[in-house]
Design a protein around this motif. Sequence first.
Motif, PDB file in Angstrom:
ATOM      1  N   LEU A   1       0.830  -1.200   0.000  1.00  0.00           N
ATOM      2  CA  LEU A   1       0.000   0.000   0.000  1.00  0.00           C
ATOM      3  C   LEU A   1       0.868   1.255   0.000  1.00  0.00           C
ATOM      4  O   LEU A   1       0.549   2.246  -0.662  1.00  0.00           O
ATOM      5  CB  LEU A   1      -0.930   0.016   1.222  1.00  0.00           C
ATOM      6  CG  LEU A   1      -2.121  -0.938   1.185  1.00  0.00           C
ATOM      7  CD1 LEU A   1      -2.848  -0.921   2.526  1.00  0.00           C
ATOM      8  CD2 LEU A   1      -3.082  -0.556   0.063  1.00  0.00           C
ATOM      9  N   ALA A   2       1.971   1.203   0.739  1.00  0.00           N
ATOM     10  CA  ALA A   2       2.901   2.335   0.734  1.00  0.00           C
ATOM     11  C   ALA A   2       3.460   2.551  -0.672  1.00  0.00           C
ATOM     12  O   ALA A   2       3.670   3.699  -1.103  1.00  0.00           O
ATOM     13  CB  ALA A   2       4.032   2.099   1.734  1.00  0.00           C
ATOM     14  N   ALA A   3       3.689   1.458  -1.402  1.00  0.00           N
ATOM     15  CA  ALA A   3       4.190   1.585  -2.775  1.00  0.00           C
ATOM     16  C   ALA A   3       3.133   2.231  -3.677  1.00  0.00           C
ATOM     17  O   ALA A   3       3.457   3.096  -4.507  1.00  0.00           O
ATOM     18  CB  ALA A   3       4.587   0.207  -3.312  1.00  0.00           C
ATOM     19  N   VAL A   4       1.876   1.819  -3.515  1.00  0.00           N
ATOM     20  CA  VAL A   4       0.805   2.459  -4.283  1.00  0.00           C
ATOM     21  C   VAL A   4       0.790   3.955  -3.987  1.00  0.00           C
ATOM     22  O   VAL A   4       0.691   4.786  -4.894  1.00  0.00           O
ATOM     23  CB  VAL A   4      -0.555   1.824  -3.950  1.00  0.00           C
ATOM     24  CG1 VAL A   4      -1.690   2.631  -4.592  1.00  0.00           C
ATOM     25  CG2 VAL A   4      -0.612   0.381  -4.425  1.00  0.00           C
ATOM     26  N   ARG A   5       0.888   4.295  -2.724  1.00  0.00           N
ATOM     27  CA  ARG A   5       0.856   5.708  -2.335  1.00  0.00           C
ATOM     28  C   ARG A   5       1.994   6.489  -2.964  1.00  0.00           C
ATOM     29  O   ARG A   5       1.788   7.573  -3.527  1.00  0.00           O
ATOM     30  CB  ARG A   5       0.922   5.818  -0.806  1.00  0.00           C
ATOM     31  CG  ARG A   5       0.903   7.251  -0.287  1.00  0.00           C
ATOM     32  CD  ARG A   5       0.950   7.280   1.224  1.00  0.00           C
ATOM     33  NE  ARG A   5       2.184   6.697   1.746  1.00  0.00           N
ATOM     34  CZ  ARG A   5       2.419   6.479   3.043  1.00  0.00           C
ATOM     35  NH1 ARG A   5       1.484   6.748   3.943  1.00  0.00           N
ATOM     36  NH2 ARG A   5       3.568   5.950   3.444  1.00  0.00           N
TER      37      ARG A   5
ATOM     38  N   VAL B   1       9.923   3.165   4.329  1.00  0.00           N
ATOM     39  CA  VAL B   1       8.976   3.677   5.328  1.00  0.00           C
ATOM     40  C   VAL B   1       9.046   2.814   6.586  1.00  0.00           C
ATOM     41  O   VAL B   1       8.930   1.587   6.497  1.00  0.00           O
ATOM     42  CB  VAL B   1       7.538   3.668   4.762  1.00  0.00           C
ATOM     43  CG1 VAL B   1       6.529   4.086   5.836  1.00  0.00           C
ATOM     44  CG2 VAL B   1       7.427   4.598   3.561  1.00  0.00           C
ATOM     45  N   PRO B   2       9.253   3.407   7.746  1.00  0.00           N
ATOM     46  CA  PRO B   2       9.256   2.616   8.990  1.00  0.00           C
ATOM     47  C   PRO B   2       7.943   1.876   9.182  1.00  0.00           C
ATOM     48  O   PRO B   2       6.877   2.359   8.781  1.00  0.00           O
ATOM     49  CB  PRO B   2       9.454   3.678  10.084  1.00  0.00           C
ATOM     50  CG  PRO B   2      10.089   4.838   9.388  1.00  0.00           C
ATOM     51  CD  PRO B   2       9.542   4.833   8.004  1.00  0.00           C
TER      52      PRO B   2
ATOM     53  N   PRO C   1       0.888   2.846   5.802  1.00  0.00           N
ATOM     54  CA  PRO C   1      -0.549   3.165   5.784  1.00  0.00           C
ATOM     55  C   PRO C   1      -1.364   2.001   6.320  1.00  0.00           C
ATOM     56  O   PRO C   1      -1.019   0.830   6.111  1.00  0.00           O
ATOM     57  CB  PRO C   1      -0.843   3.414   4.299  1.00  0.00           C
ATOM     58  CG  PRO C   1       0.256   2.733   3.560  1.00  0.00           C
ATOM     59  CD  PRO C   1       1.465   2.804   4.444  1.00  0.00           C
ATOM     60  N   PRO C   2      -2.460   2.298   7.019  1.00  0.00           N
ATOM     61  CA  PRO C   2      -3.314   1.211   7.517  1.00  0.00           C
ATOM     62  C   PRO C   2      -3.947   0.450   6.367  1.00  0.00           C
ATOM     63  O   PRO C   2      -4.075   0.953   5.249  1.00  0.00           O
ATOM     64  CB  PRO C   2      -4.363   1.947   8.360  1.00  0.00           C
ATOM     65  CG  PRO C   2      -4.366   3.346   7.843  1.00  0.00           C
ATOM     66  CD  PRO C   2      -2.968   3.628   7.380  1.00  0.00           C
TER      67      PRO C   2
END
Length: 415
Positions: free
Chosen positions: A236-240, A308-309, A314-315
């Motif tokens: 999800l962080a990658a999508v963001r 990203v730590p 992201p949730p």
Amino acid sequence: MTDAREATAVDVTPEPVPLLEPREGIPPVVTDAGALTETVAAFAAGDGPVAVDAERASGYRYGQRAYLIQLRRAGAGTALIDPIACPDLTGLGDALADTEWVVHAATQDLPCLAEVGMRPTRLFDTELAGRIAGFPRVGLGPMTENVLGYSLAKEHSAVDWSTRPLPEPWLRYAALDVEVLVELRDALEQELDSQGKLEWALEEFAAIAAAPPPAPRVDPWRRTSGLHKVRRRRQLAAVRELWLLRDRMARERDVSPGRVLSDLAIVGAALAMPANAQALQALQGFGPRVHRRQLEQWLGALDRARAVPEAQLPPATAPHDGPPPPRAWADKDPVAAARLAGARAAVTALAETHGLPAENLITPDLVRRVSWEPPAEATAEAVAAALRGRGARRWQVELVAPVLAAAFAAAETAV
């Protein structure tokens, strides 16, 4: 006057009459201050409602700005205004401040009109009027054909309206879009009145005109198509990161984000998390035609996602201030799940009785919220107060509160 709207003696529906040319021809496009001043004066001196439409370049340009604005008013004729050449239309908006605007699908056009200084205080939305009246197809073409008996060609609806100069066929299409809008408004007003729904529609129109600008979306990247395939928070962080980079590129180049990188490519890269250019190029959307520098930028976004730590990922689900997803209700609160099921069935039945879509009778979100957190005593009066507190209009409250109260009472006794 006999025209295509009247049935024949044997009740055979006539073929729609095609509208091919504006009555006064295609007006010149307003592109300078002098022509704009003349247009403002003409429309200020006109009579009755003003038909308003706007053409955007969705799918071509970044954002939803207007690239052509069309108006028509009795006594003023039709005007086509280039809002790129004339970006401040506050004077025109002020001249029409006390005039009813006739707009088709107002919530689509009002934001881009507000950007150039045009905001209605009164409006009549012919698309929403069609929904409330129970028409199954409410696009401008079908509405014009079904209500007035005229056919509008719609082949230019999705063209790139940022093109300059605009081709004559496109301008003809744009002028025709406002040609019969006031006539459509008058016919729909009569239809709504005959169905006893005119006051309902007027309340809805007033709410649209008075609504503040929408708040910025929280986590807009979560609207990426296919996001449901992405399960892990790192992905999800990658999508963001990919979405944010694409958005910046699109804004700088003034092109639609989908022309920079597709949602399918973003989701595919997030799922695969390629570590180098070769692996990235093997994915759909990142093939040999993508420039090396762009590949490095996309890889940089993926690297940022990897860095990203854990605590800042992201949730898994979007933050929200409402109830949980309905599919989780049965486990979390079986009584609430029963309330929602009963409420949905009651609203659907009521909408069918009155001949309009259930979502126009009352929004599904409002039904969910009241079902999840009902009043302590779910009387019709208490439910009505809850609906009013959440923004429901008077006509909606009067119709819906009694059936919701009954549905809630049945759910409490059944579970």
